[in-house]
Each structure stands twice: as structure tokens, then as C-alpha cells.
Scaffold this motif. Structure first.
Motif, PDB file in Angstrom:
ATOM      1  N   GLU A   1       0.851  -1.183   0.000  1.00  0.00           N
ATOM      2  CA  GLU A   1       0.000   0.000   0.000  1.00  0.00           C
ATOM      3  C   GLU A   1       0.888   1.235   0.000  1.00  0.00           C
ATOM      4  O   GLU A   1       1.665   1.451   0.927  1.00  0.00           O
ATOM      5  N   ALA A   2       0.753   2.033  -1.042  1.00  0.00           N
ATOM      6  CA  ALA A   2       1.523   3.266  -1.209  1.00  0.00           C
ATOM      7  C   ALA A   2       0.844   4.397  -0.432  1.00  0.00           C
ATOM      8  O   ALA A   2      -0.300   4.252   0.011  1.00  0.00           O
ATOM      9  N   PRO A   3       1.508   5.546  -0.291  1.00  0.00           N
ATOM     10  CA  PRO A   3       0.901   6.679   0.415  1.00  0.00           C
ATOM     11  C   PRO A   3      -0.439   7.142  -0.159  1.00  0.00           C
ATOM     12  O   PRO A   3      -1.257   7.701   0.563  1.00  0.00           O
ATOM     13  N   ASP A   4      -0.693   6.873  -1.455  1.00  0.00           N
ATOM     14  CA  ASP A   4      -1.973   7.280  -2.039  1.00  0.00           C
ATOM     15  C   ASP A   4      -3.096   6.272  -1.772  1.00  0.00           C
ATOM     16  O   ASP A   4      -4.219   6.456  -2.227  1.00  0.00           O
TER      17      ASP A   4
ATOM     18  N   GLN B   1       1.533  14.766  -6.467  1.00  0.00           N
ATOM     19  CA  GLN B   1       0.383  15.254  -7.239  1.00  0.00           C
ATOM     20  C   GLN B   1      -0.681  15.746  -6.286  1.00  0.00           C
ATOM     21  O   GLN B   1      -0.592  15.530  -5.078  1.00  0.00           O
ATOM     22  N   LYS B   2      -1.687  16.404  -6.858  1.00  0.00           N
ATOM     23  CA  LYS B   2      -2.820  16.845  -6.043  1.00  0.00           C
ATOM     24  C   LYS B   2      -3.498  15.616  -5.447  1.00  0.00           C
ATOM     25  O   LYS B   2      -3.610  14.580  -6.110  1.00  0.00           O
ATOM     26  N   LYS B   3      -3.944  15.752  -4.190  1.00  0.00           N
ATOM     27  CA  LYS B   3      -4.667  14.660  -3.552  1.00  0.00           C
ATOM     28  C   LYS B   3      -5.960  14.391  -4.298  1.00  0.00           C
ATOM     29  O   LYS B   3      -6.599  15.309  -4.809  1.00  0.00           O
ATOM     30  N   ARG B   4      -6.355  13.124  -4.315  1.00  0.00           N
ATOM     31  CA  ARG B   4      -7.632  12.756  -4.954  1.00  0.00           C
ATOM     32  C   ARG B   4      -8.803  13.315  -4.159  1.00  0.00           C
ATOM     33  O   ARG B   4      -9.797  13.732  -4.717  1.00  0.00           O
ATOM     34  N   ARG B   5      -8.661  13.272  -2.837  1.00  0.00           N
ATOM     35  CA  ARG B   5      -9.724  13.772  -1.959  1.00  0.00           C
ATOM     36  C   ARG B   5      -9.125  14.828  -1.050  1.00  0.00           C
ATOM     37  O   ARG B   5      -8.036  14.652  -0.514  1.00  0.00           O
ATOM     38  N   GLY B   6      -9.833  15.913  -0.857  1.00  0.00           N
ATOM     39  CA  GLY B   6      -9.344  16.972   0.016  1.00  0.00           C
ATOM     40  C   GLY B   6      -8.343  17.867  -0.685  1.00  0.00           C
ATOM     41  O   GLY B   6      -8.188  17.833  -1.901  1.00  0.00           O
ATOM     42  N   SER B   7      -7.648  18.661   0.133  1.00  0.00           N
ATOM     43  CA  SER B   7      -6.673  19.579  -0.443  1.00  0.00           C
ATOM     44  C   SER B   7      -5.270  19.096  -0.132  1.00  0.00           C
ATOM     45  O   SER B   7      -5.065  18.167   0.628  1.00  0.00           O
ATOM     46  N   GLY B   8      -4.302  19.734  -0.748  1.00  0.00           N
ATOM     47  CA  GLY B   8      -2.911  19.379  -0.529  1.00  0.00           C
ATOM     48  C   GLY B   8      -2.381  18.440  -1.600  1.00  0.00           C
ATOM     49  O   GLY B   8      -2.999  18.259  -2.646  1.00  0.00           O
ATOM     50  N   ARG B   9      -1.235  17.869  -1.302  1.00  0.00           N
ATOM     51  CA  ARG B   9      -0.545  17.015  -2.263  1.00  0.00           C
ATOM     52  C   ARG B   9      -0.244  15.666  -1.620  1.00  0.00           C
ATOM     53  O   ARG B   9      -0.219  15.539  -0.410  1.00  0.00           O
TER      54      ARG B   9
ATOM     55  N   ARG C   1       2.211  11.851  -2.362  1.00  0.00           N
ATOM     56  CA  ARG C   1       3.215  11.160  -3.162  1.00  0.00           C
ATOM     57  C   ARG C   1       2.548  10.055  -3.961  1.00  0.00           C
ATOM     58  O   ARG C   1       1.610   9.404  -3.484  1.00  0.00           O
ATOM     59  N   ASN C   2       3.032   9.864  -5.167  1.00  0.00           N
ATOM     60  CA  ASN C   2       2.569   8.777  -6.025  1.00  0.00           C
ATOM     61  C   ASN C   2       3.751   8.300  -6.860  1.00  0.00           C
ATOM     62  O   ASN C   2       3.758   8.400  -8.079  1.00  0.00           O
TER      63      ASN C   2
ATOM     64  N   SER D   1       4.879  -3.306   4.626  1.00  0.00           N
ATOM     65  CA  SER D   1       4.590  -3.170   6.061  1.00  0.00           C
ATOM     66  C   SER D   1       3.273  -2.444   6.284  1.00  0.00           C
ATOM     67  O   SER D   1       2.467  -2.845   7.131  1.00  0.00           O
ATOM     68  N   THR D   2       3.041  -1.378   5.527  1.00  0.00           N
ATOM     69  CA  THR D   2       1.774  -0.638   5.634  1.00  0.00           C
ATOM     70  C   THR D   2       0.604  -1.550   5.290  1.00  0.00           C
ATOM     71  O   THR D   2      -0.416  -1.572   5.990  1.00  0.00           O
ATOM     72  N   TYR D   3       0.750  -2.325   4.222  1.00  0.00           N
ATOM     73  CA  TYR D   3      -0.301  -3.254   3.805  1.00  0.00           C
ATOM     74  C   TYR D   3      -0.577  -4.282   4.900  1.00  0.00           C
ATOM     75  O   TYR D   3      -1.731  -4.542   5.247  1.00  0.00           O
TER      76      TYR D   3
END
Length: 182
Positions: free
Chosen positions: A63-66, A98-106, A108-109, A174-176
Motif C-alpha cells: 500500500e503506497a501513500p496514495d 500530485q494533487k490529492k484525490r480527496r481533500g486539499s494538498g498534495r 506522493r505517487n 509493512s503498511t499493507y
């Protein structure tokens, strides 16, 4: 009952990590694996004249940060099909935000650049530095052009080598695992 490809084992017997192909080399559409359907769907067409330069997919059991599995571009001279699983080794990682899919801010992808362990013509490739500067720039251009009309405001942050890519795979695994235990 269908197999959820996002839950396949991260690594095979030889220690290489798996990549599940979504969009094959030369595809003019971005395909996305949908675990709930157990099928591939069309995410979007690419910009006119653009094709995937190599197979594109994801690393299962990560699971990536996005929030999605890690993205991977499979650097080799072949083309496969959606759903094919390739044991791979890392060459490097293209750092992207990149721009977040949901909400504001950025958010990593990042995108892994990998090579299949069976790619005999690529056995001399061990790092992103083995690719020419021009080739790295062309890959950067592909990733920005592919989303030119998707309102993602992609920013290229640079390249890191195979060690950084392996660390990224480990962290995403590890996140996954942590989220799977909940």
C-alpha cells in the motif's frame, strides 16, 4: 470465486517481487484492476498519440501513500497482457507528487522502474543510472503527458536507485500488513 490480484504474495521463491500487469506495453488506455469486480476496467484513455512505453502495473500486497498498491513500470522489450504476474527486481524509483484525490494538498505517487528477472537482454541493468539521461527524461515526460488533462498537477521530484526502490517496497508491504491485520 475469483482471486484478488492485489492480495497475491509480494515475493516469489527467488526473492523477486511480483508485478501484476494492468496496461500492457503499447496500450492506449489505462486499465485498472478492480478487486471488488475481480476484473480489469478502463480507467481512462491516454492523450491522443500516447501509448504505454512498457508494461504498467502494481506490486501486490503493498500500500503506497496514495492508498493504492505501488505502481510499477516494467522496463523490458516485451509486451504481456492484463493479469500477467512478473517476478521483478528494482532498477529505481521516479519520485512524484500530485494533487490529492480527496481533500486539499498534495500526496506522493512514486513509480517503481523494474525489470523482470527473466529478461535476459536486461541482465546488465542494475540501476536507474544504467539508462541514459534522455531515456529517464522521456519516462518523466510520459508520466506528465499521460495525466495532462486529469487535473492531477503532477510534479517530478527526481530519481532514486534500486536500494531506495527496495526500501519503498518494504515500507509499502509493512503498511499493507498493518492494515490487513485490523
Amino acid at each position: 470465486m475469483t482471486t484478488d490480484l492485489t492480495r497475491l504474495p509480494l515475493r516469489g521463491r527467488d526473492g523477486a517481487f511480483h508485478v501484476v500487469v494492468e496496461s500492457p506495453r503499447a496500450s492506449t488506455v489505462k486499465l485498472k484492476y478492480e478487486p471488488k469486480l475481480g476484473a480489469f476496467t478502463v480507467s481512462r484513455p491516454l492523450v491522443h498519440g500516447l501509448r504505454y512505453p512498457f508494461d504498467w502495473g502494481f506490486v501486490p500486497s503493498t500500500e503506497a501513500p496514495d492508498g493504492d498498491p505501488l505502481d510499477a513500470l516494467v522496463y523490458w522489450d516485451q509486451s504481456t497482457y492484463p493479469g500477467v504476474v512478473l517476478p521483478c527486481r528494482a532498477l529505481g524509483v521516479l519520485k512524484v507528487d500530485q494533487k490529492k484525490r480527496r481533500g486539499s494538498g498534495r500526496e506522493r505517487n512514486d513509480r517503481l522502474l523494474v525489470v523482470p528477472v527473466i529478461a535476459a537482454r536486461a541482465e546488465n541493468l542494475t540501476s536507474i543510472k544504467d539508462l541514459s539521461r534522455r531515456e529517464r527524461q522521456e519516462l518523466e515526460h510520459f508520466f506528465t503527458a499521460a495525466v495532462a488533462f486529469a487535473d492531477k498537477d503532477v510534479r517530478i521530484l527526481g530519481w532514486e536507485g534500486a536500494e531506495a526502490a527496495e526500501r519503498m517496497v518494504g515500507k509499502a508491504a509493512s503498511t499493507y500488513e498493518m492494515k490487513a491485520r485490523r
